[in-house]
Scaffold this motif. Structure first.
Motif, PDB file in Angstrom:
ATOM      1  N   TYR A 110      45.058 -18.744  30.381  1.00 29.14           N
ATOM      2  CA  TYR A 110      44.529 -17.748  29.441  1.00 29.14           C
ATOM      3  C   TYR A 110      43.423 -16.910  30.075  1.00 29.14           C
ATOM      4  O   TYR A 110      43.402 -15.684  29.930  1.00 29.14           O
ATOM      5  N   LEU A 111      42.510 -17.559  30.796  1.00 28.02           N
ATOM      6  CA  LEU A 111      41.418 -16.811  31.406  1.00 28.02           C
ATOM      7  C   LEU A 111      41.895 -15.910  32.531  1.00 28.02           C
ATOM      8  O   LEU A 111      41.357 -14.810  32.710  1.00 28.02           O
ATOM      9  N   SER A 112      42.887 -16.330  33.294  1.00 33.82           N
ATOM     10  CA  SER A 112      43.401 -15.456  34.344  1.00 33.82           C
ATOM     11  C   SER A 112      44.138 -14.264  33.728  1.00 33.82           C
ATOM     12  O   SER A 112      44.060 -13.141  34.245  1.00 33.82           O
ATOM     13  N   TRP A 113      44.833 -14.481  32.613  1.00 38.89           N
ATOM     14  CA  TRP A 113      45.455 -13.353  31.904  1.00 38.89           C
ATOM     15  C   TRP A 113      44.385 -12.412  31.352  1.00 38.89           C
ATOM     16  O   TRP A 113      44.529 -11.191  31.425  1.00 38.89           O
ATOM     17  N   LEU A 114      43.309 -12.988  30.818  1.00 33.04           N
ATOM     18  CA  LEU A 114      42.228 -12.187  30.249  1.00 33.04           C
ATOM     19  C   LEU A 114      41.531 -11.341  31.310  1.00 33.04           C
ATOM     20  O   LEU A 114      41.155 -10.199  31.055  1.00 33.04           O
TER      21      LEU A 114
ATOM     22  N   ILE B 118      30.908 -14.589  27.623  1.00 29.63           N
ATOM     23  CA  ILE B 118      31.018 -15.696  28.570  1.00 29.63           C
ATOM     24  C   ILE B 118      31.690 -15.161  29.839  1.00 29.63           C
ATOM     25  O   ILE B 118      32.779 -14.585  29.766  1.00 29.63           O
ATOM     26  N   PRO B 119      31.068 -15.341  30.993  1.00 30.12           N
ATOM     27  CA  PRO B 119      31.714 -14.884  32.228  1.00 30.12           C
ATOM     28  C   PRO B 119      32.938 -15.741  32.529  1.00 30.12           C
ATOM     29  O   PRO B 119      32.869 -16.971  32.526  1.00 30.12           O
ATOM     30  N   THR B 120      34.056 -15.097  32.753  1.00 26.38           N
ATOM     31  CA  THR B 120      35.304 -15.837  32.871  1.00 26.38           C
ATOM     32  C   THR B 120      35.517 -16.470  34.245  1.00 26.38           C
ATOM     33  O   THR B 120      36.181 -17.500  34.339  1.00 26.38           O
TER      34      THR B 120
END
Length: 74
Positions: free
Chosen positions: A26-30, A43-45
């Motif tokens: 999810y975070l890499s997609w974001l 929040i820094p991803t």
């Protein structure tokens, strides 16, 4: 062939692996989707992505160790 692993430990490791892999996905997609505004995220991803990636790697190694492969020093 080693004894069968403890079922609780096995399912807990699989759950941690799935949750951390989901967070990484999810975070890499974001991070890769186009930005619509220039406001920074709360929040820094990138650091969160690194922490959950490390947790997923540790869970994977633990899962391999549960099935009898030795991955550390002998």
């Amino acid at each position: 062939m080693p004894d069968s692993p403890d079922p609780f430990q096995l399912w807990l490791t699989i759950a941690v692996l799935l949750v951390s892999s989901g967070v990484v996905g999810y975070l890499s997609w974001l991070e890769r989707r186009p930005r619509t505004s220039l406001t920074p995220r709360m929040i820094p991803t990138t650091p969160v992505l690194m922490v959950f990636g490390f947790i997923a790697l540790l869970a994977l190694v633990h899962l391999v160790n549960l099935y009898g492969m030795h991955t550390g020093r002998r």
